[in-house]
Each structure stands twice: as C-alpha cells, then as structure tokens.
Write a protein that holds these residues in place. Structure first.
Motif, PDB file in Angstrom:
ATOM      1  N   PRO A 131       0.799  -1.223   0.000  1.00 42.58           N
ATOM      2  CA  PRO A 131       0.000   0.000   0.000  1.00 42.58           C
ATOM      3  C   PRO A 131       0.832   1.272   0.000  1.00 42.58           C
ATOM      4  O   PRO A 131       2.042   1.265   0.221  1.00 42.58           O
ATOM      5  N   ARG A 161     -12.467   0.140  -4.959  1.00 43.18           N
ATOM      6  CA  ARG A 161     -11.913  -0.543  -3.790  1.00 43.18           C
ATOM      7  C   ARG A 161     -10.411  -0.759  -3.928  1.00 43.18           C
ATOM      8  O   ARG A 161      -9.691  -0.794  -2.924  1.00 43.18           O
ATOM      9  N   LEU A 200      -8.822   2.334  -2.606  1.00 39.22           N
ATOM     10  CA  LEU A 200      -8.960   2.438  -1.149  1.00 39.22           C
ATOM     11  C   LEU A 200      -8.044   1.448  -0.439  1.00 39.22           C
ATOM     12  O   LEU A 200      -7.501   1.755   0.629  1.00 39.22           O
ATOM     13  N   ALA A 201      -7.873   0.263  -1.027  1.00 35.90           N
ATOM     14  CA  ALA A 201      -6.929  -0.693  -0.440  1.00 35.90           C
ATOM     15  C   ALA A 201      -5.507  -0.154  -0.509  1.00 35.90           C
ATOM     16  O   ALA A 201      -4.692  -0.375   0.393  1.00 35.90           O
ATOM     17  N   ARG A 205      -4.995   2.531   2.298  1.00 35.37           N
ATOM     18  CA  ARG A 205      -5.582   2.190   3.595  1.00 35.37           C
ATOM     19  C   ARG A 205      -4.649   2.407   4.776  1.00 35.37           C
ATOM     20  O   ARG A 205      -5.101   2.642   5.901  1.00 35.37           O
ATOM     21  N   ASN A 206      -3.323   2.325   4.569  1.00 32.75           N
ATOM     22  CA  ASN A 206      -2.384   2.387   5.691  1.00 32.75           C
ATOM     23  C   ASN A 206      -1.873   3.787   5.999  1.00 32.75           C
ATOM     24  O   ASN A 206      -1.169   3.969   6.992  1.00 32.75           O
ATOM     25  N   SER A 229     -13.441   6.907   8.060  1.00 28.72           N
ATOM     26  CA  SER A 229     -14.125   5.993   7.147  1.00 28.72           C
ATOM     27  C   SER A 229     -13.632   6.226   5.721  1.00 28.72           C
ATOM     28  O   SER A 229     -13.365   7.351   5.319  1.00 28.72           O
ATOM     29  N   GLN A 230     -13.541   5.137   4.959  1.00 33.40           N
ATOM     30  CA  GLN A 230     -13.128   5.212   3.566  1.00 33.40           C
ATOM     31  C   GLN A 230     -14.094   4.367   2.741  1.00 33.40           C
ATOM     32  O   GLN A 230     -14.363   3.215   3.081  1.00 33.40           O
ATOM     33  N   THR A 288      -9.448  -5.211  -5.384  1.00 33.86           N
ATOM     34  CA  THR A 288      -8.913  -5.024  -4.030  1.00 33.86           C
ATOM     35  C   THR A 288      -7.422  -4.738  -4.167  1.00 33.86           C
ATOM     36  O   THR A 288      -7.033  -3.736  -4.718  1.00 33.86           O
TER      37      THR A 288
END
Length: 712
Positions: free
Chosen positions: A208, A273, A276-277, A280-281, A292-293, A647
């Motif tokens: 990520p 997605r 967003l993956a 995410r970190n 929230s995402q 993902t």
C-alpha cells in the motif's frame, strides 16, 4: 548561504568519521524514543474502564482501545525523520511578526506522532504541531528562527544517515513567500536539493501507499494546513502528491481541530476498492484510525447494486436535471383535501374545513421544507387549529392535549390523504418502470429520447427484484434527501473527483453541507463519459462554489523523462493544462520496445522477469479485455503474478486492468499495447495518460501495434 552536508553510516573497521558520533547519538535517541512510546501505550492499556453504567463502560473501553491502537509502534517506520535546532540569539521580531514567540535555543525531533518521557517532557514532536512547520517551510529567505534543519535517512526502522542544512545568522535575505526556494523545491540557483529527500521519494515501494510526512513540500504544506472551514480544490498532474496531500490534511485537521472534526466525523471517498486498499495504511501510520473510507457507490447504495447502465443512460441519470425530475415526482404526491376533518372528542366535534386544510399544506409547501418534515408539521398545524377552537370554547389545553390531538386517527388519516408517506426506493422505481410516470415528472426537463433511454424496457416486478445500477443508487440517495435531510460530516475528502457525475457530486455535497471538503483530481485524467471539463461546474454541483482552487505543478513521483513523454497527450486531451515539471531526472527511466506480434508474449515475459528481479513493485497495465489473455501468457512462461480484481494483489508483479489503475503507483510499469487502451473507450487517450503516469522509477512500453499519433 545555507549549507547541506551528508553523513552516512560506515561499516565497522573503516575508521572514525565525523558523522559517526552524531549517528550513534541519534540512534540512541531513537531507541529511547521507542521505549517511551512503549511506556505510553502500556499506561493506556493499564487503565480500567469504570463507568456509571454498562453502556458508559463500553464507550470507555472503545476509547481506550483506540488510544492504544494509535500508540502502536511501527518497527519498519522511523519514529522521527527530522530535527530542528532553533537559534538562541536574535530578537523575536527579526524575521517579522509571524516569527515572534518562536522557541530559542531549543532542539526538537519531528516525527509522525507525539512522544513524551515519563515526566511528560516531549521527546518527539508531532509533525502537525506549529513548532514543526519550519521543517517544511524554512528557507534561506525566511529561516523562521532556525539555525539547523536535519533530515534523517532510514532503511526500514534503522537510522542510516543524516543531512544537515545550516541557516545564516542575522537578518534574512530579501523577503519572499514562506518556503520559496527551499531545498525541497529544487529551484535552480537558490537552495541545494536535499539528497535524502530525493532518496525517500525514490525509495522502492511494495504494497500500500506510504505517508509523505518526511517529504511534504511548501506548496503541499499550504494545502495540508488550510483552515478547517475552507473547502480546497486541488488540480494536480500525476506525481504531484495530491492524494497524499488530501490524506495528510485529514490527519492535520484531526490534530489541530480534534474536538470539532472528530465529533461529526471524516470521510475519504475514492474511485474504487483497489484505490482504497492502496491508501488504507496512510492514516493509521499517522495515528488516525477512525476515518471511514468508501467509494461513491458504497456511499449511496441503500439498495443492492447489481446492474449497469449504458453510456447514454448513465450520463442522463447522472445529469443534475434528474434532481428536478425527482423533486417534481415527489411533490406531485400531494393531494387536495376533499372533505372536512371531523374530530370527535368527548361530547364535542371539532372541524377543520377542506379549504383550511389546503391552506395549511400550501403554506408548508411554500416554506421549502423537506417532504418528510412537512408531513410531520402538517399534523402539528392541524392540531394547532383544533386546539385554538377548543380554547375559544373555554377548554384548558396544554402540550399533552396537542400531542393527543395530533396522534388521533382522524388527524393521521387526513395527513395521509393530503401528504402521503413516500419511500425513496419506490419513488425511483416508479419513475424508471413507468414511462407515463416518468413523462409526467420529466415534462420539459428531459426530452422524449432521454426519457426512453433511462426507463426500463422490461420493468421488474418490484423494487426487490430490480437490478439497480450505480446511477440508480445515487438517484435513490437524492430522493431520500428530498424526504429527510442527510446529516453532514465535518470533512469529506474526495479523490479522482474529475470523474464524478453532477448527481454524484450532489450526493457527496450533502455529506459536507455544513462542513468542508478537500477535492482532488486532474482534468487530464477524466475517463468517464460525464467527466467534468472545469472545476467551477463540479464545485457548484458539490455545493461549494466558493472553494479555493490550488494547482500543484511540480511532479515529485514521476521522473521527467516519463512525465514529458506522457504529456505529449495533453494537447489532445486537455490543451488548457500546462505540463507538470518534474523534480527528478533519470535518463534510463523510459524504454519503448516495438516487437512483432508473435514475439510479444516472449518479450513480455522477459521484461517482467527482469523487472521482478529488481527491488520494488512491478505492474503490467493493459486494456481490460486483454488482461485474461496476458495472464495466460505469463502463466505459460512461468512468470508468477497476481491480477488486480478490485482489491489489492499480494504478488510483486501485478497485472492491472487499465480501468483500475487510476491513483495507484508502482516502481516499474509495463504498458502493453497503448493503441488498444486508446481505442477501447471514448476517452481512451485519457485512460492511456493515466497508465503512462503510474511509474515511479521506470516505464516500459511494449507494443506490436503502431503507437497512437501523439506518442510516435
């Protein structure tokens, strides 16, 4: 002049270098800082949640858990990345009122989070604190009270080098904007470029996205620290860091305005997605774990999204005119009362004439209340009229009488007849399944061809069996807001905003109607058929016409050779935009390989094998329809790889459909058959521009077909 000096760790037995003592001291400080962070977390974990009731205890437990999570050490990330030594001498006003009150003669280590010793004394200062700002903004023209700025080099969590920049004593040079000509800008002939900063930007990546707290540039810092109530729109070319800026602004707002922002919540909206993956970190690494995402589809989907619209239908459903169609369809549900309301109460009968009932409904309608609120208010208005009659007759009335009258069957029946309850899902279902219903609502808003394009040719039996599309879900969200007001968050970050339809913008705008937003995008990367042609229109649909437009023009991620090559497409896809200038240069960054079609598979396998042998992430980007065949080719040549499917992929080498590539970045990108990407859709050149700018270090173009004209 300021001077930059570099010291690296040397292997044992190479002699005593001047920087070794400094490195040893800083390493010891790092070890001590990690110990103090561990103690801070242990202190939180040792606390007991003792509330006055079980519910309060659960809230306290959750709060303690979040605090402990935010204090987790990340052993592969440096706890601090810089140090500021403030000058001891000189009057506070020597550099202007803005520098008055700055600390003198003190040194601070700057890191991702605050760390203090058991006595409460700061050991590491949060990068968001005001005292940390000179790390990003100090320059020769405006030292901001600094004597020295030190950057640290790390390998994983191990400190490997440091770089010192010393600032002159005495009055500063000719005034200029804060940060102008700082080392990070790379302005020729002004300040030296930080080698460690460039190394950090070029550091191979896998997995990520990383945060950029160690490399934030002055123009980025301006956006990150923008006022909490200010909506900012960032137009940024590939590699300018707009996504990272948006995420770091969230972290800054949660730090600087914690009570105000955290109480009402923050939301990050991405295009899919996979994106967003990928991000995410970033916020958890900065100590923020409660943001929230989601995608726009997830934001609006109160129904299962299982269908897809054609381009024409999706464009019409996403048009802002649909808001007027929905509004007209909803308010057409109101009915004129046909008879007098009679309310038996005791031995008396109280009456409200049909004329008076119509007047109450008209008054509420003209006030502009939402449909659901108007329904509730009508019941109150009717009860008020009856109570006025009762008081005139000598009866004693109070709030309990009012509520009792409002809840009676005759009053509720009258409200249902005049102002019927409406379900947003059924409202949209009725429009899309009934040509006559749609025609009555659309009227002169949509022409007949547009109405035929969006109405279902084979209407489903009911809302539960409908194959709702993403655009349908947004229409339902609009209808729901017309009935009941959508609650507003404190802040919304929306990335790749150029691809949003007007109706999607309205859905997002509702979530920040009383808050602010950070809008991120690039007009040249607009790939949807409804992509915006200008930020003013989009911001108007978002409900933020007063937003300030900021333009990021310097590319930090993409080498100049790659960016210049991709920018050849700008004259075709966005002639109003100026090409970005890259800070980095690498003559070996771009490789264009033309092969005959039979040789394509073997050459692709060879290029992938060579790329995988190097450090960093590798992606093969191709037109979506080519991905299955390319995957079979790689399997046939025994090349391990993953396929991005919405993902994230765990393999070092990832095969990426071009429609999922936006916002992602890889060390080495192999773009296969650019011509196939360009012709796959109406805005194929924009999609190709996205693919060509995903590379951080190297770009290989592999083609058997002739390249699109601008790239030849």
């Amino acid at each position: 002049m300021s001077a930059v000096s570099r010291q690296d760790a040397e292997p044992p037995g190479t002699g005593h270098a001047p920087g070794i003592d400094v490195l040893s001291a800083e390493r010891a400080y790092l070890v001590q800082s990690r110990e103090f962070l561990h103690l801070m977390r242990e202190d939180v974990l040792s606390l007991k949640a003792l509330g006055g009731d079980p519910v309060s205890e659960e809230y306290l437990k959750a709060e303690l858990y979040h605090r402990a999570e935010a204090l987790k050490d990340l052993p592969d990330s440096p706890l601090f990345f810089g140090r500021l030594d403030y000058r001891a001498e000189g009057p506070p006003s020597a550099e202007g009122p803005a520098n008055a009150g700055r600390p003198r003669g003190e040194a601070f280590h700057i890191g991702r989070r605050h760390v203090h010793d058991p006595g409460g004394h700061p050991v590491v200062i949060d990068w968001r604190a005001p005292v940390s700002r000179p790390f990003y903004r100090a320059s020769r023209a405006q030292p901001m009270g600094l004597a020295l700025r030190r950057r640290f080099g790390f390998s994983g969590g191990e400190l490997t080098a440091f770089e010192d920049e010393r600032f002159p004593a005495g009055p500063p040079g000719r005034p200029g904007p804060a940060g102008a000509g700082s080392p990070a800008t790379g302005s020729p002939g002004t300040e030296p470029v930080s080698g460690l900063l460039i190394e950090e930007i070029e550091r191979p990546r896998s997995g990520p996205m990383r945060d950029i707290v160690a490399t934030i540039q002055p123009e980025q810092d301006d956006i990150v620290r923008a006022d909490v109530g200010q909506t900012v729109c960032v137009q940024g070319a590939p590699g300018t860091g707009k996504t990272a800026v948006g995420l770091h602004r969230v972290a800054y707002l949660l730090y600087a305005y914690s009570g105000r922002v955290a109480r009402r919540g923050v939301l990050v909206i991405g295009p899919n997605r996979a994106f967003l993956a990928y991000i995410r970190n970033v916020l958890p690494a900065l100590g923020e774990i409660d943001v929230s995402q989601m995608t726009v589809i997830e934001l609006a989907a109160s129904v299962p999204v299982r269908g897809h619209d054609g381009i024409l239908a999706a464009r019409i459903k996403g048009d802002a005119r649909m808001a007027d169609v929905l509004r007209r369809a909803l308010w057409s549900r109101l009915r004129q009362p046909r008879e007098t309301l009679v309310l038996p109460r005791g031995s008396r009968r109280w009456r409200v004439s049909a004329h008076d009932l119509a007047g109450l409904a008209t008054e509420l309608r003209e006030r502009g209340v939402r449909y659901g609120a108007g329904r509730e208010l009508l019941a109150h208005r009717i009860a008020h009229v009856i109570l006025t009659q009762m008081e005139a007759a000598g009866e004693s009335c109070d709030d309990r009488t009012h509520d009792a009258v409002r809840r009676t069957r005759p009053v509720r029946a009258a409200v249902d007849a005049i102002w019927p309850k409406v379900d947003p899902v059924r409202l949209v279902f009725g429009l899309l399944s009934g040509p006559d219903t749609l025609g009555a609502a659309a009227g002169d808003i949509l022409d007949e061809a547009e109405q035929r394009a969006i109405v279902w040719q084979k209407p489903p039996r009911g809302p539960g069996s409908a194959r709702w599309s993403p655009a349908d879900a947004v229409l339902i969200d609009e209808a729901r807001d017309l009935i009941e007001r959508t609650s507003s968050l404190s802040h919304v970050v929306v990335d790749e905003a150029q691809d949003l339809s007007p109706m999607e913008c309205r859905a997002i705008g509702r979530r920040c109607s009383t808050g602010a937003a950070t809008v991120l995008g690039d007009l040249a990367q607009g790939t949807t058929p409804w992509a915006t042609s200008g930020w003013a229109d989009l911001l108007g649909h978002l409900g933020k016409p007063e937003a300030e437009l900021r333009v990021l023009r310097t590319g930090y991620r993409v080498p100049r050779q790659i960016l210049d090559y991709a920018s050849r497409l700008l004259q075709r896809i966005a002639p109003e935009l100026s090409p970005a200038a890259s800070l980095r240069e690498d003559p070996g960054a771009l490789d264009i390989i033309g092969v005959d079609t039979p040789q394509l598979a073997g050459r692709l396998a060879a290029v992938c094998a060579d790329a995988s042998a190097r450090a960093g992430s590798v992606a093969v980007i191709a037109a979506d329809q080519q991905v299955p065949e390319l995957s079979r080719l790689l399997v046939g040549h025994a090349v391990p790889h993953g396929v991005l499917d919405g993902t994230d992929a765990a393999e070092r080498l990832t095969l990426v459909p071009v429609t999922l590539a936006k916002g992602l970045e890889f060390d080495h990108v192999i773009v296969v058959e650019p011509a196939a990407i360009a012709r796959a859709e109406a805005r194929g050149l924009q999609r190709l521009y996205v693919a060509l700018t995903r590379a951080v270090s190297r770009l290989t173009i592999l083609h058997a077909e002739p390249l699109p004209d601008p790239l030849r």
